[in-house]
Design an enzyme around this catalytic site. Structure first.
Site, PDB file in Angstrom:
ATOM      1  CG  ASP A  49      -1.981  -1.001   1.215  1.00 25.92           C
ATOM      2  OD1 ASP A  49      -2.207  -1.578   0.138  1.00 25.92           O
ATOM      3  OD2 ASP A  49      -2.607  -1.247   2.263  1.00 25.92           O
TER       4      ASP A  49
HETATM    5  P1  NAP Z   1       0.767  -3.986   3.060  1.00 32.55           P
HETATM    6  O1  NAP Z   1       0.163  -3.006   2.143  1.00 32.55           O
HETATM    7  O2  NAP Z   1      -0.098  -4.643   4.061  1.00 32.55           O
HETATM    8  O3  NAP Z   1       1.465  -5.083   2.142  1.00 32.55           O
HETATM    9  C1  NAP Z   1       2.284  -6.061   2.679  1.00 32.55           C
HETATM   10  C2  NAP Z   1       2.637  -7.016   1.563  1.00 32.55           C
HETATM   11  O4  NAP Z   1       3.584  -7.928   2.094  1.00 32.55           O
HETATM   12  C3  NAP Z   1       1.468  -7.826   1.073  1.00 32.55           C
HETATM   13  O5  NAP Z   1       0.997  -7.340  -0.149  1.00 32.55           O
HETATM   14  C4  NAP Z   1       2.002  -9.255   0.994  1.00 32.55           C
HETATM   15  O6  NAP Z   1       1.861  -9.739  -0.335  1.00 32.55           O
HETATM   16  C5  NAP Z   1       3.475  -9.113   1.339  1.00 32.55           C
HETATM   17  N1  NAP Z   1       3.952 -10.211   2.173  1.00 32.55           N
HETATM   18  C6  NAP Z   1       3.351 -10.783   3.230  1.00 32.55           C
HETATM   19  N2  NAP Z   1       4.105 -11.783   3.708  1.00 32.55           N
HETATM   20  C7  NAP Z   1       5.207 -11.833   2.931  1.00 32.55           C
HETATM   21  C8  NAP Z   1       6.359 -12.646   2.929  1.00 32.55           C
HETATM   22  N3  NAP Z   1       6.536 -13.639   3.810  1.00 32.55           N
HETATM   23  N4  NAP Z   1       7.304 -12.421   1.998  1.00 32.55           N
HETATM   24  C9  NAP Z   1       7.146 -11.445   1.072  1.00 32.55           C
HETATM   25  N5  NAP Z   1       6.066 -10.629   1.034  1.00 32.55           N
HETATM   26  C10 NAP Z   1       5.112 -10.835   1.958  1.00 32.55           C
HETATM   27  O7  NAP Z   1       2.002  -3.367   3.869  1.00 32.55           O
HETATM   28  P2  NAP Z   1       2.657  -1.942   3.859  1.00 32.55           P
HETATM   29  O8  NAP Z   1       3.014  -1.523   2.468  1.00 32.55           O
HETATM   30  O9  NAP Z   1       3.712  -2.013   4.898  1.00 32.55           O
HETATM   31  O10 NAP Z   1       1.504  -0.973   4.303  1.00 32.55           O
HETATM   32  C11 NAP Z   1       0.984  -0.974   5.621  1.00 32.55           C
HETATM   33  C12 NAP Z   1      -0.526  -0.935   5.568  1.00 32.55           C
HETATM   34  O11 NAP Z   1      -1.025  -1.106   6.907  1.00 32.55           O
HETATM   35  C13 NAP Z   1      -1.063   0.399   5.067  1.00 32.55           C
HETATM   36  O12 NAP Z   1      -2.258   0.215   4.370  1.00 32.55           O
HETATM   37  C14 NAP Z   1      -1.319   1.151   6.386  1.00 32.55           C
HETATM   38  O13 NAP Z   1      -2.271   2.194   6.253  1.00 32.55           O
HETATM   39  C15 NAP Z   1      -1.836   0.006   7.245  1.00 32.55           C
HETATM   40  N6  NAP Z   1      -1.716   0.337   8.662  1.00 32.55           N
HETATM   41  C16 NAP Z   1      -0.500   0.585   9.207  1.00 32.55           C
HETATM   42  C17 NAP Z   1      -0.402   0.969  10.521  1.00 32.55           C
HETATM   43  C18 NAP Z   1       0.921   1.323  11.147  1.00 32.55           C
HETATM   44  O14 NAP Z   1       0.903   1.938  12.213  1.00 32.55           O
HETATM   45  N7  NAP Z   1       2.043   0.952  10.553  1.00 32.55           N
HETATM   46  C19 NAP Z   1      -1.553   1.056  11.294  1.00 32.55           C
HETATM   47  C20 NAP Z   1      -2.783   0.748  10.695  1.00 32.55           C
HETATM   48  C21 NAP Z   1      -2.846   0.373   9.385  1.00 32.55           C
HETATM   49  P3  NAP Z   1       1.809 -11.329  -0.596  1.00 32.55           P
HETATM   50  O15 NAP Z   1       0.705 -11.854   0.231  1.00 32.55           O
HETATM   51  O16 NAP Z   1       1.579 -11.429  -2.064  1.00 32.55           O
HETATM   52  O17 NAP Z   1       3.134 -11.874  -0.198  1.00 32.55           O
END
Ligand code: NAP
Length: 463
Positions: A390
């Site tokens: 994301d």
């Molecule tokens: P993300 O959008 O959740 O994407 C994580 C990606 O990691 C997934 O698409 C997944 O794809 C991949 N993944 C999972 N396990 C894996 C593995 N073992 N090896 C390789 N890839 C793997 O993560 P992000 O880009 O870090 O974004 C964070 C999201 O969380 C945002 O939408 C944010 O708004 C939300 N959020 C964050 C917080 C905070 O405080 N950090 C709080 C609330 C919400 P595959 O399944 O295809 O592998």
């Protein structure tokens, strides 16, 4: 026999100073571990000073409570993986707020039936906040642990019903202020506050739970501060206020980083309709992508002079931080400039990536915040996206109907080549398909991040 009040006050002042230093130190990666120690020491001093301030009647009960806390707390602290930290925080908060609420109930019974109006007012507010936070934190835990569905529990008149329940808890509190001898009203207050906390968090999507936890954290702090006034305990007032205000500021920062407003998080359930677990995950588009092997990536890295690594939740899942560091070391040995681009909400809690990379001994000077790294991308040869999704999605800039629209992102698409490491074409947390997968300068490398990076390190060592 209790200790001289001036000594107790001195100990309280020392722990307050340590708490304030902790907040200051925790705001920077370099000093954050001092912040942790400072907060722990401050809390230990506060507990000891409080024990010394009173004549203890039943030391057996105190030691029993301490033993139960240690038996439950130590294994949790030792075993819970960093990926489950938001749930763990929710549970700690549930216990903390329940303790605050129950002390309020006990305090009422100590003074009843002659509870002065001011005391009863503060107790009512404190118990409402404590009980609603307890119920809300339990639901937040259930949603994050996927024990209950993450989708928001929405029905017509939802906000009206919730506010009516809160009003009933408030009426019970007002009744107690007027008639403090009517103890039954206290249980009505507690019951409605619990129902309100349940309804409040059930109505919010799983995607917003970490922000909700920050908000609930601030409620716990406020209720502890209120209890401090009733008990005339200065450390509780100050520590509760620090907790309340820092939780609030954190929730504001998180909302801004996700381009959400508080009202949106608390009442709208907006964005949650596309979040995972809601049954409405975005349709994946059948567009071609370029898929490569780790060995191909080694070749392109050999010819790069500037590389940026963008980690995300997948790095945490794969526990790939040490392999990322190994790769960085190899690249740097070859004279390649390597930086890490850190998005404020990458992962599942604030500072998630910083914690993991610090664990892998990545120097903090190499970590660049989003605002600082974004202007660097047009000048970057290769960006390696490790399990982020994301936070890199260009739809946030361009697609008005995307749940990510308006969220500030890492502009990795501006780099010459993007290496995208993930296991599949699945979307990230928001459920939105990532435009970046289909761009001509993107190379998808499918697989577990740790495995892909280990293969890449092996290939680099051979080349
Ligand atoms: P993300 O959008 O959740 O994407 C994580 C990606 O990691 C997934 O698409 C997944 O794809 C991949 N993944 C999972 N396990 C894996 C593995 N073992 N090896 C390789 N890839 C793997 O993560 P992000 O880009 O870090 O974004 C964070 C999201 O969380 C945002 O939408 C944010 O708004 C939300 N959020 C964050 C917080 C905070 O405080 N950090 C709080 C609330 C919400 P595959 O399944 O295809 O592998």
């Amino acid at each position: 026999m209790s200790l001289d009040p001036n000594i107790i006050l001195g100990l309280y002042v020392a722990s307050i100073v340590l708490f304030i230093l902790a907040l200051r130190w925790m705001s920077e990666v370099r000093t954050s571990k001092y912040g942790n120690w400072s907060a722990s020491l401050g809390m230990a001093i506060a507990v000891v000073a409080t024990l010394l301030a009173y004549t203890i009647q039943r030391i057996d009960l105190l030691l029993g409570a301490l033993a139960v806390g240690l038996i439950i707390g130590v294994p949790i602290a030792a075993r819970v993986p960093t990926t489950a930290l938001p749930q763990r925080t929710a549970m700690s908060q549930a216990f903390g707020s329940l303790a605050v609420a129950l002390v309020g109930v006990a305090e009422y019974h100590v003074d009843a039936p002659n509870v002065p109006p001011f005391t009863m007012t503060v107790l009512s507010v404190e118990m409402i906040l404590g009980f609603l936070t307890f119920a809300g934190s339990c639901i937040a835990f259930g949603k994050l642990q996927e024990l209950i569905p993450g989708r928001p529990f929405v029905y017509p008149g939802k906000n009206f019903v919730s506010l009516a329940v809160l009003a009933l808890a408030g009426i019970a509190g007002i009744y107690l202020i007027i008639e403090p001898s009517q103890g039954f009203a206290l249980y009505i207050l507690a019951g409605f506050a619990l129902i309100f906390g349940f309804l409040l968090v059930m109505g919010i999507g799983g995607a917003d739970m970490p922000t909700v936890i920050a908000i609930l954290n601030s409620y716990t702090g406020m209720s502890a501060a209120a209890l401090g006034f009733v008990l005339d305990n200065k450390i509780l007032i100050v520590a509760g206020s620090l907790d309340g205000s820092s939780g609030f500021v954190l929730a504001v920062i998180m909302s801004q980083a996700m381009n959400r407003s508080f009202t949106n998080v608390l009442f709208g359930g907006v964005g949650a309709k596309v979040a995972k677990g809601t049954g409405a995950v975005a349709q994946k588009e059948a567009r071609p992508v370029q898929s490569y092997a780790a060995e191909d990536v080694a070749t392109i890295l050999d010819n790069a002079s500037k590389v940026v690594i963008v980690p995300g939740y997948g790095m945490a899942v794969a526990q790939a931080q040490h392999t990322v560091k190994e790769l960085t070391d190899i690249l740097q040995e070859r004279g390649i400039d390597v930086k890490y681009g850190i998005h404020p909400v990458a992962g599942r809690m604030p500072g998630h990536m910083n914690v993991l990379l610090a664990e892998a001994q990545v120097p903090y000077e190499q970590l660049w915040e989003m605002e600082k790294i974004n202007p660097e991308f047009p000048d970057t040869d290769v960006v390696i996206v490790v399990g982020a999704n994301d936070v890199t999605n260009p739809a946030a800039r361009t697609k008005v109907d995307s749940p990510l629209y308006g969220m500030p992102i890492m502009n990795v698409d501006k780099a010459r080549t993007v290496i995208f490491i993930k296991r599949s074409m699945n979307p990230g947390f928001s459920g939105a398909d990532n435009e970046l997968f289909y761009l001509p300068n993107t190379w998808m490398v499918f697989g577990d991040a740790k495995k892909v990076l280990s293969d890449l390190v092996a290939a680099m060592k051979k080349s």
